[in-house]
Design a protein around this motif. Structure first.
Motif, mmCIF file in Angstrom:
data_model
loop_
_atom_site.group_PDB
_atom_site.id
_atom_site.type_symbol
_atom_site.label_atom_id
_atom_site.label_comp_id
_atom_site.label_asym_id
_atom_site.label_seq_id
_atom_site.Cartn_x
_atom_site.Cartn_y
_atom_site.Cartn_z
ATOM 1 N N ASP A 93 0.814 -1.222 0.000
ATOM 2 C CA ASP A 93 0.000 0.000 0.000
ATOM 3 C C ASP A 93 0.846 1.270 0.000
ATOM 4 O O ASP A 93 0.575 2.212 -0.760
ATOM 5 N N GLU A 94 1.869 1.329 0.849
ATOM 6 C CA GLU A 94 2.665 2.547 0.954
ATOM 7 C C GLU A 94 3.469 2.812 -0.310
ATOM 8 O O GLU A 94 3.552 3.951 -0.780
ATOM 9 N N ILE A 95 4.045 1.785 -0.860
ATOM 10 C CA ILE A 95 4.841 1.979 -2.070
ATOM 11 C C ILE A 95 3.950 2.288 -3.266
ATOM 12 O O ILE A 95 4.326 3.024 -4.176
ATOM 13 N N ILE A 96 2.723 1.727 -3.260
ATOM 14 C CA ILE A 96 1.752 2.061 -4.319
ATOM 15 C C ILE A 96 1.402 3.539 -4.239
ATOM 16 O O ILE A 96 1.323 4.237 -5.273
ATOM 17 N N LYS A 97 1.199 4.034 -3.021
ATOM 18 C CA LYS A 97 0.895 5.460 -2.852
ATOM 19 C C LYS A 97 2.038 6.322 -3.380
ATOM 20 O O LYS A 97 1.814 7.363 -4.010
ATOM 21 N N ALA A 98 3.257 5.900 -3.132
ATOM 22 C CA ALA A 98 4.412 6.672 -3.593
ATOM 23 C C ALA A 98 4.472 6.718 -5.115
ATOM 24 O O ALA A 98 4.714 7.786 -5.709
ATOM 25 N N TYR A 99 4.232 5.584 -5.777
ATOM 26 C CA TYR A 99 4.255 5.561 -7.240
ATOM 27 C C TYR A 99 3.036 6.273 -7.825
ATOM 28 O O TYR A 99 3.119 6.883 -8.903
#
Length: 649
Positions: free
Chosen positions: A564-570
């Motif tokens: 979830d967090e890395i998806i938000k970053a991308y």
């Protein structure tokens, strides 16, 4: 001391003369009474002489007084000497004799116990082949004797310790001797059916079945039903004996100096193991399985699984010596781990293997990973391989070329580096998916995959930073970049292409992460993460992950995913690229309005769709045409609407 002992030895020369002890004591008491009588007579005589002499002179009186004092002292000494030097000393010696007799009695009892143990042992060894049930009852008798002696000897003197130790060793030796006699008989039956060669089902298995059942009786005779059904994976003795010749053949081929023993060919010994199991599969599933099912002890066990379990130590022993040799050779170590995981998967998928009592088997891979230094070495090898491949991906000449053919026409187009990075990350996932340890899985995810995703994110973000710098009027004035060179990099269609490469890369990775988040493997990983966080009563990453730099969620949500967090970053990166595209197009429209009279006239005469207005300017039309191919229909429509809203000339 010596004279008294000699006197006793003279009067009581043998043990059987102890009955005269009372007479001897009576005689000594009579002698003491006679001495006392003599003392009394002497006392009377002295008193008479004292009366006669008292009248003589004062000097004589004084001497008599001194004599009386001296006599009294001598009398006391005589009495003391008579008492303490006769009867008490004799009693001490007598008590010593009694103690010696007690020791003799204890020793006699020892010999009785030892003789009984010897008799039981010999009887059990004699009966074990003809009547194993009787032999095992004899063995139980011996166990009870040993337990009784141990119980009775807890407060005994130290000498009993040696007896207890001997009895315990005798008990263990008898068990080993009985086992070995049954094993010898069983091995003879194996020779008759042709083991370890592939066994024909046409031979007579009567003796094999009989000796096999004897071993089952021997092993489980004193084991309760509850213990037999417990999760403890006890190795069946008969299967252990069956695996011995297989192990010898394994040693011959893969632990000596033969050509088959090569450190760079682990697949050879894995393949040999699997071939051996296949050779005996039919025999195990028919003959041996039939014996187990008819046994009252282990009817619930799988014969083929038991053979695999008994044979696996050969592979474990081989890996124990092989891993230290290859762990510092990245290619060899990586190849070994890959083959080991293939081996584990084959046993699970083909035979549904798991040791008895284990719901989930960590595999031979789990044995290797159980040593922290081996796991760290393998993780480092895989990390260096992945990072090297990552550097190759982002530095190849076509890394940032948009691949228009990799997806459908209506989807946003990724760059070649994004596609290759996705393949690399999937390869890494396949490497560690067979691992059963949560911590091991998380380490691979964080140390390799998230680290690469962070780096790729930073690379795209840096390219957008550079674009903004080159298009900023303030930065442009002091950047030192030649104006013509700058225009080639960011003006017009070049700028659109550059931004679409960033957009497509971020979009492709975000899309892949979304798909992976719904994969059962990563869902289970996230569920375990949630479970551990709940156990720790935290709403954050549990302590197993402390010290690991990551982009895992700061707060774990029930319906979330591990990405979830890395998806938000991308996603933020994609949105940033999208906004820069709109801003860049707006800037290009403003430029065309100022420099292109035909375009300016078109804008003044029309108030329809953006596409209609842009048809009057070739550069604008070219950029829009490129965007329509590079972006998905949804994204292109979004950019168009945003551009139209910002179009205020």
């Amino acid at each position: 001391m010596g004279s008294v002992t000699e006197y006793i030895n003279e009067k009581l020369p043998r043990v059987d003369t102890l009955g005269d002890l009372d007479n001897l004591i009576s005689s000594l008491e009579d002698q003491q009474a006679a001495l006392n009588t003599q003392i009394q007579d002497i006392q009377t005589k002295i008193n008479s002489e004292h009366d006669a002499l008292f009248s003589s002179s004062e000097a004589i009186v004084k001497r008599v007084a001194e004599f009386r004092t001296t006599h009294g002292m001598l009398k006391d000494k005589l009495i003391n000497a008579s008492y303490y030097r006769s009867r008490p000393k004799f009693m001490d010696d007598l008590q010593g004799l009694v103690a010696e007799l007690e020791k003799f009695e204890i020793a006699r009892n020892y010999f009785v116990v030892l003789d009984e143990v010897r008799s039981i042992s010999e009887s059990a060894k004699t009966e074990i082949l003809d009547d194993p049930d009787l032999a095992l009852r004899k063995h139980n008798e011996l166990v009870k004797i040993v337990d009784h002696v141990c119980e009775q000897s807890r407060e005994a003197e130290d000498s009993v310790i040696h007896l207890v130790d001997f009895l315990c060793k005798s008990k263990d030796f008898l068990w080993f001797e009985l086992r070995e006699r049954l094993a010898t008989e069983f091995r003879a039956s194996l020779d008759r059916i042709g083991w370890p060669r592939r066994v024909s089902l046409e031979v007579n298995f009567e003796e094999f079945s009989r000796t096999f059942n004897k071993l089952l009786l021997f092993q489980f005779y004193n084991v309760s039903q509850q213990a037999r059904e417990s999760k403890a994976p006890d190795l069946i003795i008969a299967l252990e004996i069956l695996a011995k010749p297989l192990d010898l053949r394994f040693r011959y081929h893969f632990e000596g100096n033969r050509e088959t023993n090569k450190v760079d060919r682990p697949e050879w010994f894995f393949s040999h193991f699997i071939s051996t199991v296949e050779d005996h599969e039919q025999f195990m599933e028919t003959i041996v399985q039939g014996i187990l099912e008819q046994s009252p002890y282990i009817s619930h066990r799988e014969a083929l699984h038991e053979l695999i379990y008994a044979y696996l130590p050969s592979v474990q022993r081989k890996l124990k010596t092989l891993v230290p040799v290859v762990m510092h050779e990245p290619q060899l170590f990586s190849h070994l781990m890959l083959e080991t995981m293939k081996f584990d998967d084959h046993l699970r998928d083909t035979y549904l293997f798991a040791p008895y009592g284990q719901e989930e088997w960590a595999g031979i891979t789990g044995d290797i990973m159980s040593k922290p230094e081996w796991f760290e070495a393998w993780l480092l090898v895989e990390k260096e391989f992945a990072l090297t491949r990552y550097q190759e991906i982002i530095t190849t000449p076509d890394a940032w070329v948009i691949d228009f053919d990799s997806v459908g026409e209506i989807e946003s187009k990724p760059t070649k580096s994004a596609l290759r990075l996705r393949d690399l990350l999937e390869t890494v996932s396949e490497r560690y998916k067979p691992l059963k340890s949560f911590v091991h899985r998380i380490r691979f995810l964080m140390d390799i995959q998230i680290a690469i995703l962070d780096s790729y994110h930073n690379r795209i973000s840096s390219s957008l930073d550079a674009f903004e710098s080159l298009t900023s009027s303030i930065v442009r004035a002091v950047s030192g970049v030649h104006e013509e060179e700058r225009k080639k990099m960011v003006d017009g269609l070049a700028g659109v292409e550059r931004l679409c490469r960033a957009y497509g890369s971020a979009y492709a990775i975000r899309d892949a992460l979304t798909d992976w988040g719904d994969d059962i493997f990563f869902l289970e990983l996230y569920e375990e993460l949630n479970r551990r966080a709940s156990q720790n009563k935290l709403s954050k990453i549990p302590k197993e992950l402390e010290g690991i730099s990551s982009k895992l969620p700061d707060a774990l949500e029930e319906d979330g995913t591990i990405f979830d967090e890395i998806i938000k970053a991308y996603d933020a990166l994609r949105t940033r690229a999208e906004n820069l595209i709109i801003k860049h197009l707006s800037r290009e429209v403003q430029k065309a309005y100022k420099t292109d009279s035909a375009f300016r006239q078109s804008v003044k005469s029309k108030d329809g769709l953006v596409a209609d207005l842009f048809n009057s300017s070739a550069p604008i039309a070219e950029m829009l045409a490129f965007l329509s191919k590079a972006l998905s229909q949804t994204s292109f429509a979004k950019v168009s609407r945003a551009l139209y809203r910002s179009f205020n000339i």
